[in-house]
Design a protein around this motif. Sequence first.
Motif, PDB file in Angstrom:
ATOM      1  N   GLN A  80      54.333  -2.130  10.362  1.00 16.82           N
ATOM      2  CA  GLN A  80      53.657  -1.325  11.502  1.00 16.82           C
ATOM      3  C   GLN A  80      54.416  -0.077  11.517  1.00 16.82           C
ATOM      4  N   GLU A  81      55.604   0.191  11.661  1.00 17.36           N
ATOM      5  CA  GLU A  81      56.119   1.418  11.747  1.00 17.36           C
ATOM      6  C   GLU A  81      57.214   1.520  10.810  1.00 17.36           C
ATOM      7  N   CYS A  82      57.448   2.615  10.093  1.00 19.77           N
ATOM      8  CA  CYS A  82      58.255   2.665   8.919  1.00 19.77           C
ATOM      9  C   CYS A  82      58.826   4.296   9.298  1.00 19.77           C
ATOM     10  N   PHE A  83      60.125   4.556   9.112  1.00 21.38           N
ATOM     11  CA  PHE A  83      60.732   5.686   9.528  1.00 21.38           C
ATOM     12  C   PHE A  83      61.971   5.984   9.157  1.00 21.38           C
ATOM     13  N   ILE A  84      62.149   7.094   8.564  1.00 26.73           N
ATOM     14  CA  ILE A  84      63.384   7.581   7.985  1.00 26.73           C
ATOM     15  C   ILE A  84      63.610   8.877   8.557  1.00 26.73           C
ATOM     16  N   LEU A 110      54.391 -15.695   2.489  1.00 28.23           N
ATOM     17  CA  LEU A 110      53.314 -14.854   2.998  1.00 28.23           C
ATOM     18  C   LEU A 110      52.375 -14.686   1.835  1.00 28.23           C
ATOM     19  N   LYS A 111      51.097 -14.403   2.029  1.00 23.94           N
ATOM     20  CA  LYS A 111      50.131 -14.242   1.109  1.00 23.94           C
ATOM     21  C   LYS A 111      49.935 -12.930   0.684  1.00 23.94           C
ATOM     22  N   SER A 112      50.231 -12.019   1.562  1.00 23.91           N
ATOM     23  CA  SER A 112      50.383 -10.397   1.312  1.00 23.91           C
ATOM     24  C   SER A 112      51.078  -9.713   2.325  1.00 23.91           C
ATOM     25  N   VAL A 113      51.171  -8.662   1.839  1.00 26.86           N
ATOM     26  CA  VAL A 113      52.080  -7.541   2.776  1.00 26.86           C
ATOM     27  C   VAL A 113      51.289  -6.368   2.759  1.00 26.86           C
ATOM     28  N   GLU A 114      50.817  -5.757   3.884  1.00 27.61           N
ATOM     29  CA  GLU A 114      50.034  -4.733   3.912  1.00 27.61           C
ATOM     30  C   GLU A 114      50.726  -3.801   4.843  1.00 27.61           C
ATOM     31  N   VAL A 115      50.175  -2.384   4.547  1.00 28.77           N
ATOM     32  CA  VAL A 115      50.807  -1.289   5.419  1.00 28.77           C
ATOM     33  C   VAL A 115      49.728  -0.356   5.599  1.00 28.77           C
ATOM     34  N   ALA A 116      49.480   0.371   6.806  1.00 25.55           N
ATOM     35  CA  ALA A 116      48.230   1.443   6.927  1.00 25.55           C
ATOM     36  C   ALA A 116      49.183   2.713   7.006  1.00 25.55           C
ATOM     37  N   THR A 117      48.600   3.657   7.006  1.00 28.66           N
ATOM     38  CA  THR A 117      49.293   5.079   6.992  1.00 28.66           C
ATOM     39  C   THR A 117      48.345   5.954   7.586  1.00 28.66           C
ATOM     40  N   ASN A 118      48.555   6.921   8.627  1.00 30.88           N
ATOM     41  CA  ASN A 118      47.593   7.798   9.268  1.00 30.88           C
ATOM     42  C   ASN A 118      47.190   8.708   7.976  1.00 30.88           C
ATOM     43  N   ARG A 119      46.064   9.128   8.237  1.00 27.97           N
ATOM     44  CA  ARG A 119      45.365  10.253   7.259  1.00 27.97           C
ATOM     45  C   ARG A 119      46.158  11.410   7.519  1.00 27.97           C
ATOM     46  N   ARG A 120      46.923  11.738   8.453  1.00 27.34           N
ATOM     47  CA  ARG A 120      47.590  13.089   8.352  1.00 27.34           C
ATOM     48  C   ARG A 120      48.930  12.891   7.620  1.00 27.34           C
ATOM     49  N   ALA A 122      49.483  12.159   4.493  1.00 29.60           N
ATOM     50  CA  ALA A 122      49.092  11.902   2.929  1.00 29.60           C
ATOM     51  C   ALA A 122      49.967  11.735   2.109  1.00 29.60           C
ATOM     52  N   GLU A 123      51.451  12.193   2.379  1.00 32.33           N
ATOM     53  CA  GLU A 123      52.347  12.174   1.345  1.00 32.33           C
ATOM     54  C   GLU A 123      52.832  10.514   1.495  1.00 32.33           C
ATOM     55  N   ASN A 124      52.469   9.510   2.313  1.00 34.08           N
ATOM     56  CA  ASN A 124      52.873   8.420   2.415  1.00 34.08           C
ATOM     57  C   ASN A 124      52.072   7.611   1.376  1.00 34.08           C
ATOM     58  N   VAL A 125      50.891   7.934   1.214  1.00 36.96           N
ATOM     59  CA  VAL A 125      49.944   7.289   0.220  1.00 36.96           C
ATOM     60  C   VAL A 125      50.928   6.989  -1.277  1.00 36.96           C
ATOM     61  N   LEU A 126      51.354   8.134  -1.759  1.00 32.83           N
ATOM     62  CA  LEU A 126      52.021   8.122  -2.855  1.00 32.83           C
ATOM     63  C   LEU A 126      53.398   7.066  -2.947  1.00 32.83           C
ATOM     64  N   ILE A 127      54.158   7.359  -1.738  1.00 32.07           N
ATOM     65  CA  ILE A 127      55.197   6.425  -1.532  1.00 32.07           C
ATOM     66  C   ILE A 127      55.057   5.011  -1.374  1.00 32.07           C
ATOM     67  N   TYR A 128      53.790   4.591  -1.047  1.00 28.88           N
ATOM     68  CA  TYR A 128      53.425   3.205  -0.859  1.00 28.88           C
ATOM     69  C   TYR A 128      52.879   2.783  -2.091  1.00 28.88           C
ATOM     70  N   GLU A 129      52.174   3.850  -3.117  1.00 26.83           N
ATOM     71  CA  GLU A 129      51.666   3.127  -4.480  1.00 26.83           C
ATOM     72  C   GLU A 129      52.827   3.068  -5.104  1.00 26.83           C
ATOM     73  N   ASN A 130      53.764   4.118  -5.139  1.00 29.33           N
ATOM     74  CA  ASN A 130      55.098   3.877  -5.907  1.00 29.33           C
ATOM     75  C   ASN A 130      55.921   2.341  -5.613  1.00 29.33           C
ATOM     76  N   LEU A 131      55.779   1.749  -4.305  1.00 28.53           N
ATOM     77  CA  LEU A 131      56.305   0.727  -4.037  1.00 28.53           C
ATOM     78  C   LEU A 131      55.432  -0.552  -4.538  1.00 28.53           C
ATOM     79  N   GLY A 132      54.362  -0.105  -4.989  1.00 29.93           N
ATOM     80  CA  GLY A 132      53.335  -1.307  -5.586  1.00 29.93           C
ATOM     81  C   GLY A 132      52.426  -1.689  -4.882  1.00 29.93           C
ATOM     82  N   PHE A 133      51.906  -0.913  -3.730  1.00 30.22           N
ATOM     83  CA  PHE A 133      50.901  -1.257  -2.982  1.00 30.22           C
ATOM     84  C   PHE A 133      49.558  -0.497  -3.300  1.00 30.22           C
TER      85      PHE A 133
END
Length: 146
Positions: A80-84, A110-120, A122-133
């Motif tokens: 839900q929330e992820c912050f550094i 668990l069958k899966s792990v999901e994460v949503a990121t706000n469209r604003r 955009a840099e998180n998309v790459l981070i999550y893809e790099n983690l395998g999402f």
Amino acid sequence: EAAITIRKAEAEDLDFIYHAVCTLENEVLDFEVFRELFHANISSSAIIYLLAEIQNEGVGLVSFHIQKLLHHCGAVGEIQECFIYDGHRGRGIGRQLFEKIMDLARDNKLKSVEVATNRRRAENVLIYENLGFSLTHHKFTIWNSH
């Protein structure tokens, strides 16, 4: 370099988590409402808050909600929330938090792990893809005006 420790949050971590989530959302959230939600959530076995610390100082957090969903015919987890904090990004803290989440996912079968990121964010998309999402869903929102 000082070691990063990851631990489950306790009720006493309210102030750190409040400040981190306000920073993440870039707004001052209503503390009384936040506190009530936090205490209800932290007492639930389906909601897990993990803190990243360096020398007992909080530097990041992730919240993880486990739900039993009919359409998955099983349990799934959602970050839900992820912050550094700014000064600590790029040091692998997020990856360590994510690895702990994946341990929880395996422990809870668990069958899966999901994460949503706000469209604003955009840099998180790459981070999550790099983690395998993978990008598998579109999430739509309608705001309730009250």
